[in-house]
Write a protein that holds these residues in place. Structure first.
Motif, PDB file in Angstrom:
ATOM      1  N   PHE A 177      -1.229  54.987  -7.393  1.00 23.14           N
ATOM      2  CA  PHE A 177      -2.274  54.085  -7.867  1.00 23.14           C
ATOM      3  C   PHE A 177      -3.506  54.872  -8.293  1.00 23.14           C
ATOM      4  CE2 PHE A 177       0.321  51.315  -5.195  1.00 23.14           C
ATOM      5  CZ  PHE A 177       0.582  50.311  -6.101  1.00 23.14           C
ATOM      6  N   SER A 182      -0.163  54.039 -11.928  1.00 25.36           N
ATOM      7  CA  SER A 182      -0.322  52.589 -11.869  1.00 25.36           C
ATOM      8  C   SER A 182      -1.793  52.247 -11.634  1.00 25.36           C
ATOM      9  CB  SER A 182       0.530  51.997 -10.741  1.00 25.36           C
ATOM     10  OG  SER A 182       1.901  52.035 -11.068  1.00 25.36           O
ATOM     11  N   LEU A 218       1.173  47.500 -12.966  1.00 24.21           N
ATOM     12  CA  LEU A 218       1.919  48.734 -12.757  1.00 24.21           C
ATOM     13  C   LEU A 218       2.035  49.555 -14.042  1.00 24.21           C
ATOM     14  CD1 LEU A 218       4.839  47.641 -10.386  1.00 24.21           C
ATOM     15  CD2 LEU A 218       2.528  48.400  -9.810  1.00 24.21           C
ATOM     16  N   SER A 238       5.484  52.204  -6.468  1.00 23.75           N
ATOM     17  CA  SER A 238       4.244  51.414  -6.448  1.00 23.75           C
ATOM     18  C   SER A 238       4.474  50.064  -5.793  1.00 23.75           C
ATOM     19  CB  SER A 238       3.728  51.222  -7.881  1.00 23.75           C
ATOM     20  OG  SER A 238       3.445  52.461  -8.503  1.00 23.75           O
TER      21      SER A 238
END
Length: 573
Positions: free
Chosen positions: A395, A399, A422, A451
């Motif tokens: 992240f 993503s 995502l 993710s």
């Protein structure tokens, strides 16, 4: 009286005609069906033959003309072929209706993939007057297009418009027999036998309508009326043209404009329940410096006027949905001040009176150029506790960081909304398991699965500190319904697909290369799923062509406000 143009045509043909000794009645005229044969390649490949037929189409820059004879009486052979004028050789002035005798070398022209187009090369042409070939009428999709290669046909069966993305670039429309085409990984596990069968069926049912030209970015496309809106799912009738194998598939080089039904644009959806939650990918809402300058931006609008049109369309979409809370994707990641894209979108929503507010995560969330956001109507719901974000692992780096916020209606128990986006399927920098595995899931599938698993684990830690087990995570997962990230969340982690729960058949939010499917999802915790009262997508974007967008279209209507359709859920909370 013979027209000057006819004289010019005869003169050009005479200059290319066979010598008198070679064009005597004793010369053997080979039926075109014998040249074509009943297989994918000509049985006379490499041989010199003479054929005679009528020009059915002479397209300006396809490099030749299509010639068809009266037929050899065999149902398995085509009665037409392509006469190719080689690079550097002046093309004779031929038009549909000219009868010609042609001597040339039979060859198979590569059409992409395993397909070839049977043609005569190095042609020597002699005029034989005029003639007429009536189109062969097809009342259903043929089992084998090879039988009709090069022939003039009219399709008396409805065709469904499945894709418009190549219209502006190449003058092409993707159509299909027997309805819409679906992404195989929307309905079957990628790489499975079912997915391969669906991909093959899509290829079989697809027919590209072409403008008879290789020109890039044509100023107009002659078979589409000026300002005619086109929508995926629309029915076309009366398609007539030449069956052509080119660019890896079968297409119809049109000679007559088809009839395109007027598009049916859906009204804003209605769902039951006392709380309405929406999700919407805004397709890069960037506002320059927030003061009318700074254009063109890194993404999104190129001018202030385009930005204003984009905002107008987005506001029209959100007002039409009429949600109490909306999770947003592809906002410019430019803070939360008055000049930020998020703040200015909310200000536009409140113009003329409104109660819209946004969740201020103080920074980000995440370091990406784009981010997610959450907006809400303060007279309908109240934020509870502080927002939470996840920036570990993929992240932020790949993503987009998710944003979670708890809300309550009146004095009721809290529920949690999670905005999610995502990693996309683009293959830049993808290696190893993140590279395209050729199973239909595209690139970065492994990262998206990671993710999804991290997102599930994070939410189990109660990041909003509200102890609520009523959670909805929604947004752009960049994964179709049967791909690993969504399938794992649903089948292994126990999240409930809101659209399946609501009994919605064949939902879709995105159309890519003529294939429809869902990249945008709403997944519910089991306790919240019990309170779902309705789910809907508003198909105002995915089906619309790019020309209806904010850069060129009508800003007063919401159609093509983005490339994704928004979704709307209704709950009793």
């Amino acid at each position: 009286m013979t027209s000057p143009r006819s004289l010019l045509t005869l003169a050009l043909l005479a200059s290319l005609s066979l010598p008198a000794c070679a064009a005597t009645p004793k010369e053997r005229i080979v039926p075109i069906g014998d040249v074509q044969g009943d297989g994918a390649r000509s049985p006379l490949d490499g041989q010199t033959v003479t054929v005679e037929g009528v020009v059915t189409a002479a397209f300006a820059n396809l490099g030749g003309v299509f010639v068809q004879d009266a037929g050899d009486g065999k149902a398995t052979t085509s009665d037409a072929l392509f006469v190719a004028f080689e690079d550097g050789t002046p093309a004779p002035l031929l038009t549909a209706g000219d009868r010609i005798r042609v001597r040339g070398i039979v060859g198979e022209r590569k059409a992409g993939g395993d397909d070839t187009l049977t043609a005569l090369h190095a042609p020597v042409i002699q005029s034989r007057g005029t003639g007429r070939i009536a189109p062969t009428v097809l009342t259903a999709q043929p089992a084998d297009w090879e039988r009709y290669e090069g022939m003039l046909v009219r399709i008396d069966a409805p065709l469904t418009l499945s894709g418009t993305d190549a219209l502006g670039r190449f003058g092409e429309l993707t159509t299909s027999f027997d309805g819409r085409l679906w992404q195989p990984s929307e309905v079957a596990v990628p790489g499975s036998a079912d997915a391969k069968r669906l991909a093959a069926d899509n290829a079989r049912r697809t027919l590209v309508l072409d403008d008879g030209s290789t020109q890039r970015d044509p100023a107009t496309v002659w078979y589409v009326k000026k300002n005619q809106p086109l929508r995926t799912g629309t029915v076309l009738t009366g398609a007539q043209g030449i069956v052509d194998a080119r660019h890896g598939g079968w297409r119809l080089q049109l000679t007559v404009a088809p009839t395109i039904a007027a598009p049916e644009r859906p009204a804003a959806p209605q769902v039951a329940g006392n709380v309405r939650i929406a999700a919407f990918n805004l397709e890069n809402l960037f506002n320059g410096d927030g003061q009318g300058g700074g254009f063109p931006t890194e993404r999104g609008a190129k001018t202030p006027a385009q930005y204003q049109a984009q905002v107008q369309k987005l506001v029209g979409t959100i007002r039409g949905l009429d949600p109490d809370i909306a999770a947003l994707m592809e906002l410019e990641n430019d803070g939360y001040g008055a000049d930020s894209s998020l703040a200015q979108l909310v200000a536009a929503l409140n113009a003329g009176g409104g109660t819209w507010r946004f969740i201020d995560a103080k920074q980000g969330p995440g370091p990406d150029t784009i981010r997610v956001g959450i907006i809400y109507r303060s007279d309908k719901v109240t934020p509870t506790g502080k927002p939470a974000t996840l920036q570990a692992g993929p992240f932020g780096e790949r993503s987009r960081s998710p944003l979670a916020q708890a809300f309550a209606r009146d004095t009721g128990k809290p529920f949690v909304v999670v905005a999610n986006h995502l990693k996309s399927k683009g293959c830049s920098e993808a290696t190893g398991l993140d590279a395209d595995q050729k199973d239909g899931a595209g690139c970065w599938n492994a990262l998206r699965l990671d993710s999804a698993q991290r997102l599930d684990a994070w939410l189990k830690t109660d990041p909003t500190r509200t102890r609520s087990d009523r959670v909805v995570m929604l947004g752009d997962f960049n994964a179709y319904a049967m791909e690993a990230p969504v399938r794992w969340l649903r089948d292994d982690a126990g999240w409930v697909d809101a659209f399946k729960q609501a009994g919605i058949e064949q939902p879709y939010s995105y159309v890519y290369s003529g294939l429809s499917g869902r990249l945008d999802h709403a997944l519910l915790s089991p306790s919240l799923a019990k309170q779902l009262r309705g789910a809907a997508e508003w198909h105002i974007n995915a089906d619309e062509q790019d020309a209806q967008g904010y850069a060129d279209g009508d800003a007063t209507v919401p159609y093509r406000s983005s490339d994704h359709d928004p979704l709307l859920l209704g709950f009793d909370l």
